[in-house]
Write a protein that holds these residues in place. Structure first.
Motif, PDB file in Angstrom:
ATOM      1  N   GLY A   1       9.090   7.716   8.383  1.00 36.58           N
ATOM      2  CA  GLY A   1       9.064   7.815   6.918  1.00 36.58           C
ATOM      3  C   GLY A   1       8.177   6.775   6.268  1.00 36.58           C
ATOM      4  O   GLY A   1       7.726   6.949   5.136  1.00 36.58           O
ATOM      5  N   GLN A   2       7.930   5.685   6.944  1.00 35.40           N
ATOM      6  CA  GLN A   2       7.110   4.597   6.402  1.00 35.40           C
ATOM      7  C   GLN A   2       5.651   4.695   6.834  1.00 35.40           C
ATOM      8  O   GLN A   2       4.835   3.877   6.429  1.00 35.40           O
ATOM      9  N   LEU A   3       5.312   5.695   7.636  1.00 37.90           N
ATOM     10  CA  LEU A   3       3.971   5.771   8.215  1.00 37.90           C
ATOM     11  C   LEU A   3       2.892   5.910   7.149  1.00 37.90           C
ATOM     12  O   LEU A   3       1.854   5.255   7.219  1.00 37.90           O
ATOM     13  N   GLY A   4       3.113   6.743   6.136  1.00 37.55           N
ATOM     14  CA  GLY A   4       2.119   6.910   5.071  1.00 37.55           C
ATOM     15  C   GLY A   4       1.875   5.626   4.314  1.00 37.55           C
ATOM     16  O   GLY A   4       0.730   5.255   4.023  1.00 37.55           O
ATOM     17  N   THR A   5       2.932   4.920   3.980  1.00 34.35           N
ATOM     18  CA  THR A   5       2.799   3.640   3.277  1.00 34.35           C
ATOM     19  C   THR A   5       2.105   2.619   4.153  1.00 34.35           C
ATOM     20  O   THR A   5       1.252   1.859   3.689  1.00 34.35           O
ATOM     21  N   TRP A   6       2.451   2.587   5.436  1.00 34.19           N
ATOM     22  CA  TRP A   6       1.835   1.630   6.358  1.00 34.19           C
ATOM     23  C   TRP A   6       0.343   1.896   6.497  1.00 34.19           C
ATOM     24  O   TRP A   6      -0.470   0.978   6.502  1.00 34.19           O
ATOM     25  N   LEU A   7      -0.038   3.192   6.615  1.00 31.67           N
ATOM     26  CA  LEU A   7      -1.460   3.540   6.728  1.00 31.67           C
ATOM     27  C   LEU A   7      -2.226   3.196   5.451  1.00 31.67           C
ATOM     28  O   LEU A   7      -3.391   2.806   5.511  1.00 31.67           O
ATOM     29  N   ALA A   8      -1.572   3.338   4.304  1.00 31.81           N
ATOM     30  CA  ALA A   8      -2.230   3.012   3.039  1.00 31.81           C
ATOM     31  C   ALA A   8      -2.517   1.521   2.918  1.00 31.81           C
ATOM     32  O   ALA A   8      -3.428   1.115   2.193  1.00 31.81           O
ATOM     33  N   MET A   9      -1.770   0.708   3.636  1.00 31.51           N
ATOM     34  CA  MET A   9      -1.964  -0.750   3.573  1.00 31.51           C
ATOM     35  C   MET A   9      -3.031  -1.237   4.549  1.00 31.51           C
ATOM     36  O   MET A   9      -3.410  -2.397   4.516  1.00 31.51           O
ATOM     37  N   ARG A  10      -3.516  -0.386   5.426  1.00 32.38           N
ATOM     38  CA  ARG A  10      -4.527  -0.789   6.404  1.00 32.38           C
ATOM     39  C   ARG A  10      -5.874  -0.966   5.721  1.00 32.38           C
ATOM     40  O   ARG A  10      -6.162  -0.360   4.697  1.00 32.38           O
TER      41      ARG A  10
ATOM     42  N   LEU B   1       8.687  -7.711  -1.309  1.00 32.93           N
ATOM     43  CA  LEU B   1       8.929  -8.378  -0.032  1.00 32.93           C
ATOM     44  C   LEU B   1       8.901  -7.374   1.122  1.00 32.93           C
ATOM     45  O   LEU B   1       8.344  -7.653   2.174  1.00 32.93           O
ATOM     46  N   ALA B   2       9.451  -6.181   0.911  1.00 33.94           N
ATOM     47  CA  ALA B   2       9.437  -5.164   1.957  1.00 33.94           C
ATOM     48  C   ALA B   2       8.016  -4.703   2.241  1.00 33.94           C
ATOM     49  O   ALA B   2       7.668  -4.395   3.372  1.00 33.94           O
ATOM     50  N   ALA B   3       7.155  -4.657   1.200  1.00 32.45           N
ATOM     51  CA  ALA B   3       5.770  -4.246   1.397  1.00 32.45           C
ATOM     52  C   ALA B   3       5.010  -5.263   2.242  1.00 32.45           C
ATOM     53  O   ALA B   3       4.208  -4.890   3.089  1.00 32.45           O
ATOM     54  N   VAL B   4       5.267  -6.528   2.019  1.00 35.37           N
ATOM     55  CA  VAL B   4       4.607  -7.563   2.812  1.00 35.37           C
ATOM     56  C   VAL B   4       5.078  -7.476   4.251  1.00 35.37           C
ATOM     57  O   VAL B   4       4.295  -7.554   5.178  1.00 35.37           O
ATOM     58  N   LEU B   5       6.374  -7.263   4.454  1.00 40.76           N
ATOM     59  CA  LEU B   5       6.887  -7.155   5.810  1.00 40.76           C
ATOM     60  C   LEU B   5       6.358  -5.897   6.495  1.00 40.76           C
ATOM     61  O   LEU B   5       6.061  -5.913   7.670  1.00 40.76           O
ATOM     62  N   LEU B   6       6.227  -4.794   5.743  1.00 42.53           N
ATOM     63  CA  LEU B   6       5.715  -3.565   6.319  1.00 42.53           C
ATOM     64  C   LEU B   6       4.246  -3.706   6.708  1.00 42.53           C
ATOM     65  O   LEU B   6       3.805  -3.170   7.716  1.00 42.53           O
ATOM     66  N   LYS B   7       3.487  -4.478   5.930  1.00 47.21           N
ATOM     67  CA  LYS B   7       2.071  -4.670   6.239  1.00 47.21           C
ATOM     68  C   LYS B   7       1.888  -5.418   7.557  1.00 47.21           C
ATOM     69  O   LYS B   7       0.964  -5.143   8.313  1.00 47.21           O
ATOM     70  N   ASP B   8       2.772  -6.332   7.851  1.00 42.60           N
ATOM     71  CA  ASP B   8       2.675  -7.129   9.078  1.00 42.60           C
ATOM     72  C   ASP B   8       3.339  -6.456  10.272  1.00 42.60           C
ATOM     73  O   ASP B   8       3.292  -6.989  11.374  1.00 42.60           O
ATOM     74  N   THR B   9       3.927  -5.289  10.067  1.00 47.14           N
ATOM     75  CA  THR B   9       4.627  -4.586  11.137  1.00 47.14           C
ATOM     76  C   THR B   9       3.625  -3.895  12.063  1.00 47.14           C
ATOM     77  O   THR B   9       2.633  -3.348  11.616  1.00 47.14           O
ATOM     78  N   LYS B  10       3.912  -3.929  13.356  1.00 46.75           N
ATOM     79  CA  LYS B  10       3.063  -3.231  14.322  1.00 46.75           C
ATOM     80  C   LYS B  10       3.307  -1.735  14.219  1.00 46.75           C
ATOM     81  O   LYS B  10       4.374  -1.294  13.792  1.00 46.75           O
ATOM     82  N   LEU B  11       2.340  -0.949  14.647  1.00 50.77           N
ATOM     83  CA  LEU B  11       2.439   0.504  14.561  1.00 50.77           C
ATOM     84  C   LEU B  11       3.646   1.032  15.335  1.00 50.77           C
ATOM     85  O   LEU B  11       4.316   1.957  14.892  1.00 50.77           O
TER      86      LEU B  11
END
Length: 79
Positions: free
Chosen positions: A18-27, A2-12
């Motif tokens: 700390g979440q920047l690497g994970t967020w970039l990997a989901m792009r 659930l956190a991954a789905v929410l992180l994917k929809d989060t704006k930059l």
């Protein structure tokens, strides 16, 4: 999950450092994803600065200023 789905929809701007690497990997870095991001950015710019009821010089002057800065950087790359 659930956190991954929410992180994917989060704006930059809302992503923590700390979440920047994970967020970039989901792009989506496929050509279609990059083209879609450019298209969405253009639509946001157009609707915010060009396609307004009371138009001003804000959008056009921003484009002109960007062009001036870019041409200055190209002309004086040694600086």
């Amino acid at each position: 999950l659930l956190a991954a789905v929410l992180l994917k929809d989060t704006k930059l701007m809302d992503v923590k450092l700390g979440q920047l690497g994970t967020w970039l990997a989901m792009r989506d870095f496929t050509p279609g994803g990059i083209l879609g991001a450019i298209r969405r950015g253009h639509e946001r710019y157009y609707n915010k600065y060009i396609n307004v009821r009371k138009g001003g010089l804000g959008g056009i002057s921003m484009l002109l200023a960007g062009y001036i800065v870019l041409s200055y950087m190209w002309s004086y790359s040694h600086v």
